[in-house]
Design a protein around this motif. Structure first.
Motif, PDB file in Angstrom:
ATOM      1  N   GLN A  94       0.825  -1.207   0.000  1.00  0.00           N
ATOM      2  CA  GLN A  94       0.000   0.000   0.000  1.00  0.00           C
ATOM      3  C   GLN A  94       0.862   1.260   0.000  1.00  0.00           C
ATOM      4  OE1 GLN A  94      -3.348   0.026  -0.462  1.00  0.00           O
ATOM      5  NE2 GLN A  94      -2.961   2.204  -0.760  1.00  0.00           N
ATOM      6  N   GLU A  95       1.948   1.222   0.747  1.00  0.00           N
ATOM      7  CA  GLU A  95       2.874   2.359   0.752  1.00  0.00           C
ATOM      8  C   GLU A  95       3.455   2.598  -0.643  1.00  0.00           C
ATOM      9  OE1 GLU A  95       7.189   3.633   2.709  1.00  0.00           O
ATOM     10  OE2 GLU A  95       6.031   1.980   3.591  1.00  0.00           O
ATOM     11  N   LEU A  96       3.757   1.527  -1.342  1.00  0.00           N
ATOM     12  CA  LEU A  96       4.298   1.650  -2.698  1.00  0.00           C
ATOM     13  C   LEU A  96       3.257   2.227  -3.648  1.00  0.00           C
ATOM     14  CD1 LEU A  96       6.229  -1.743  -3.007  1.00  0.00           C
ATOM     15  CD2 LEU A  96       7.105   0.484  -2.282  1.00  0.00           C
ATOM     16  N   ARG A  97       2.028   1.761  -3.538  1.00  0.00           N
ATOM     17  CA  ARG A  97       0.970   2.273  -4.417  1.00  0.00           C
ATOM     18  C   ARG A  97       0.703   3.751  -4.142  1.00  0.00           C
ATOM     19  NH1 ARG A  97      -1.957  -3.108  -4.051  1.00  0.00           N
ATOM     20  NH2 ARG A  97      -2.770  -2.369  -2.055  1.00  0.00           N
ATOM     21  N   ASP A  98       0.751   4.129  -2.873  1.00  0.00           N
ATOM     22  CA  ASP A  98       0.486   5.526  -2.505  1.00  0.00           C
ATOM     23  C   ASP A  98       1.530   6.491  -3.059  1.00  0.00           C
ATOM     24  OD1 ASP A  98      -1.773   4.822  -1.117  1.00  0.00           O
ATOM     25  OD2 ASP A  98      -0.790   4.747   0.851  1.00  0.00           O
ATOM     26  N   SER A  99       2.678   5.961  -3.470  1.00  0.00           N
ATOM     27  CA  SER A  99       3.735   6.829  -4.007  1.00  0.00           C
ATOM     28  C   SER A  99       3.356   7.420  -5.355  1.00  0.00           C
ATOM     29  CB  SER A  99       5.044   6.043  -4.145  1.00  0.00           C
ATOM     30  OG  SER A  99       5.480   5.553  -2.900  1.00  0.00           O
ATOM     31  N   TYR A 100       2.424   6.761  -6.057  1.00  0.00           N
ATOM     32  CA  TYR A 100       2.089   7.177  -7.423  1.00  0.00           C
ATOM     33  C   TYR A 100       0.841   8.055  -7.455  1.00  0.00           C
ATOM     34  CZ  TYR A 100       5.509   3.719  -8.928  1.00  0.00           C
ATOM     35  OH  TYR A 100       6.664   3.018  -9.119  1.00  0.00           O
ATOM     36  N   LYS A 101       0.944   9.123  -8.257  1.00  0.00           N
ATOM     37  CA  LYS A 101      -0.197  10.012  -8.464  1.00  0.00           C
ATOM     38  C   LYS A 101      -0.275  10.396  -9.947  1.00  0.00           C
ATOM     39  CE  LYS A 101      -3.586  12.818  -7.560  1.00  0.00           C
ATOM     40  NZ  LYS A 101      -4.922  12.324  -7.247  1.00  0.00           N
ATOM     41  N   PRO A 102      -1.257   9.890 -10.683  1.00  0.00           N
ATOM     42  CA  PRO A 102      -2.313   8.952 -10.289  1.00  0.00           C
ATOM     43  C   PRO A 102      -1.837   7.506 -10.470  1.00  0.00           C
ATOM     44  CG  PRO A 102      -2.673   9.653 -12.536  1.00  0.00           C
ATOM     45  CD  PRO A 102      -1.429  10.373 -12.070  1.00  0.00           C
ATOM     46  N   LEU A 103      -2.702   6.538 -10.087  1.00  0.00           N
ATOM     47  CA  LEU A 103      -2.398   5.124 -10.296  1.00  0.00           C
ATOM     48  C   LEU A 103      -3.630   4.446 -10.867  1.00  0.00           C
ATOM     49  CD1 LEU A 103      -0.266   2.893  -9.933  1.00  0.00           C
ATOM     50  CD2 LEU A 103      -1.280   2.420  -7.694  1.00  0.00           C
ATOM     51  N   ASP A 104      -3.446   3.774 -11.983  1.00  0.00           N
ATOM     52  CA  ASP A 104      -4.553   3.109 -12.658  1.00  0.00           C
ATOM     53  C   ASP A 104      -5.145   2.002 -11.786  1.00  0.00           C
ATOM     54  OD1 ASP A 104      -5.827   1.114 -14.672  1.00  0.00           O
ATOM     55  OD2 ASP A 104      -5.477   2.919 -15.854  1.00  0.00           O
ATOM     56  N   LEU A 105      -6.430   1.769 -11.946  1.00  0.00           N
ATOM     57  CA  LEU A 105      -7.126   0.754 -11.141  1.00  0.00           C
ATOM     58  C   LEU A 105      -6.570  -0.648 -11.343  1.00  0.00           C
ATOM     59  CD1 LEU A 105     -10.867   1.877 -11.465  1.00  0.00           C
ATOM     60  CD2 LEU A 105      -9.396   2.013  -9.449  1.00  0.00           C
ATOM     61  N   ILE A 106      -5.955  -0.895 -12.492  1.00  0.00           N
ATOM     62  CA  ILE A 106      -5.404  -2.228 -12.751  1.00  0.00           C
ATOM     63  C   ILE A 106      -4.322  -2.587 -11.731  1.00  0.00           C
ATOM     64  CG2 ILE A 106      -3.624  -1.420 -14.362  1.00  0.00           C
ATOM     65  CD1 ILE A 106      -4.029  -3.949 -15.956  1.00  0.00           C
ATOM     66  N   TRP A 107      -3.621  -1.574 -11.228  1.00  0.00           N
ATOM     67  CA  TRP A 107      -2.580  -1.791 -10.221  1.00  0.00           C
ATOM     68  C   TRP A 107      -3.145  -1.689  -8.803  1.00  0.00           C
ATOM     69  CZ3 TRP A 107       1.148  -3.805 -12.800  1.00  0.00           C
ATOM     70  CH2 TRP A 107       1.437  -3.375 -14.096  1.00  0.00           C
ATOM     71  N   THR A 108      -4.182  -0.889  -8.647  1.00  0.00           N
ATOM     72  CA  THR A 108      -4.805  -0.737  -7.325  1.00  0.00           C
ATOM     73  C   THR A 108      -5.554  -2.000  -6.912  1.00  0.00           C
ATOM     74  OG1 THR A 108      -5.064   1.633  -7.716  1.00  0.00           O
ATOM     75  CG2 THR A 108      -6.374   0.683  -5.948  1.00  0.00           C
ATOM     76  N   ASN A 109      -6.214  -2.630  -7.874  1.00  0.00           N
ATOM     77  CA  ASN A 109      -7.061  -3.789  -7.577  1.00  0.00           C
ATOM     78  C   ASN A 109      -6.348  -5.129  -7.669  1.00  0.00           C
ATOM     79  OD1 ASN A 109      -9.191  -1.984  -7.269  1.00  0.00           O
ATOM     80  ND2 ASN A 109      -9.873  -2.206  -9.399  1.00  0.00           N
TER      81      ASN A 109
END
Length: 441
Positions: free
Chosen positions: A97-112
């Motif tokens: 989650q910390e890694l995902r939060d680094s990106y702005k924006p992040l596509d749903l394919i990586w979030t889900n």
């Protein structure tokens, strides 16, 4: 009607949270998708040409050729570590989650899809770590072999220069914590050793200047968000030696604008200003004193434009990053206005031109500052004010005017010399005539 109700429920929930989640989220971002108002000016400068790191360019057709090498490198990495891939996956899953939060924006394919996201981080991170290890290895080609397409002789010349450039693109970053975890997993040194490997690849001049206080200098860089952030911090490291510091005047305190937009290197030189190379290559190692403008050495090569534009984009998008790079480029823009200015600075060892003609370098500086917002920097403001005041002295203006009027063109200069000789001869002849007249009397 049902969709409208869902929308209103969502808005009410956000109002109840009072923006707390939003504020917390902004503090976590460090890697950004660059908006079109920036990329439209030079789209190629922000896109990888050889390899993708992170989610923004993952899977692009032109970059797919390197994907098989990422998998191959991962096998080499795990074989050397003698640890299972499952253990490495667990290590990164804990900070997903910390890694995902680094990106702005992040596509749903990586979030889900967390497993897919972690897989990408492992592949990209291992490639970067192996790239750094092989580059810093004392054993040529290490365990990849001399004929390796990426790390062998051929790849060293045809592939790795593009990879190095792609490592400094803002949209092509991965969080530094990924490299830290991988490095610890492989037992290959602490964070400072990893930083040293990165700097040795991307900015070896920093290590040359900091050799006597190396550990202290590395520690002073502080926590870095990603490779581009680390590289930026090495560029703006404050010099350890003392440089003259202009006093802050009342006019500067009032915020008076001391613009030198028309002060090219040639015109400054004609106004009596001398250029010299600073002791270091830090972009903060510049000063003006006693008619001498000291500037850091800049190597202008084929990756200089991409690197500076991405550094400036990072400063533009990341709140709290600072504006030292942007300020310096805006400061240099009027100084490097033409090929003549490049020639002057090159002669002083300030601009090292490996890009092409002097005209190309001048165009590069002029284009990089196009439509960039004015970035306030106290040190640059002080230096600019001192240069402004120096050039505004009456005798400096007369000297500059004389040079511009009579010494710019060789034929004009010849005409001036002939005119002066003719004028002197006329005076001598007149004096001789007068003396002859009185002698005859």
């Amino acid at each position: 009607m049902e969709l409208e109700m869902e929308w209103m429920d969502k808005i009410n929930e956000e109002v109840k949270n009072n923006g707390h989640d939003e504020k917390e989220q902004w503090r976590k971002h460090s890697i950004y998708k660059i908006p079109s108002q920036i990329t439209d000016l030079n789209e190629k400068a922000y896109k990888p040409r050889a390899i993708s790191f992170g989610p923004y360019h993952n899977g692009e057709e032109k970059l797919k050729a390197m994907e098989e090498h990422k998998h191959r490198v991962l096998v080499h990495f795990l074989k050397r570590c003698k640890k299972p891939i499952e253990l490495l996956f667990q290590c990164l899953d804990q900070v997903a989650q910390e890694l995902r939060d680094s990106y702005k924006p992040l596509d749903l394919i990586w979030t889900n899809d967390t497993p897919k996201f972690i897989q990408m981080m492992i592949l990209d991170g291992c490639f970067i770590l192996e790239f750094l290890r092989v580059h810093n290895s004392e054993i040529p080609f290490d365990d990849y072999g001399e004929n390796d397409l990426v790390f062998g002789k051929h790849g060293n010349f045809h592939v790795l220069p593009f990879v190095e450039c792609d490592m400094l693109l803002l949209e092509n970053q991965i969080p530094m914590i990924v490299l830290h975890i991988l490095s610890e997993f492989a037992g290959e040194g602490d964070h400072h050793e990893l930083n040293m490997k990165i700097i040795n690849l991307l900015n070896p001049i920093f290590l040359d200047h900091a050799s006597t206080l190396l550990n202290e200098k590395i520690i002073e860089l502080g926590k870095c968000m990603h490779i581009l952030d680390l590289y930026r911090k090495t560029l703006i490291q404050e010099p350890s030696h003392t440089t003259p510091t202009p006093k802050i005047t009342r006019a500067e305190k009032r915020g008076e604008d001391y613009s030198i937009n028309d002060a090219s290197a040639r015109k400054l030189q004609e106004s009596g200003i001398h250029f010299e190379k600073s002791k270091t290559s830090s972009l903060r190692d510049f000063w003006f004193s006693g008619g001498v403008l000291s500037l850091p050495r800049l190597i202008i090569d084929n990756k200089a434009e991409y690197t500076f534009l991405n550094l400036m984009a990072f400063e533009h998008l990341h709140n709290g990053a600072g504006n030292e790079i942007t300020s310096f480029i805006l400061f240099m823009d009027p100084i490097v206005d033409s090929a003549a200015d490049v020639s002057i600075l090159n002669g002083k060892g300030i601009l090292i031109n490996t890009l092409g003609t002097d005209e190309t370098v001048a165009e590069l500086f002029n284009s990089m500052s196009k439509e960039m917002p004015i970035a306030c920097d106290e040190k640059i403001n002080k230096v600019t004010e001192d240069i402004y005041r120096f050039c505004k002295k009456p005798w400096k203006r007369w000297r500059a005017s004389l040079i511009e009027t009579y010494f710019r063109n060789p034929w004009t200069m010849v005409s001036l010399v002939v005119g002066i000789i003719f004028f002197v001869l006329t005076i001598v002849q007149t004096i001789y005539t007068i003396l002859s007249f009185y002698h005859d009397c």
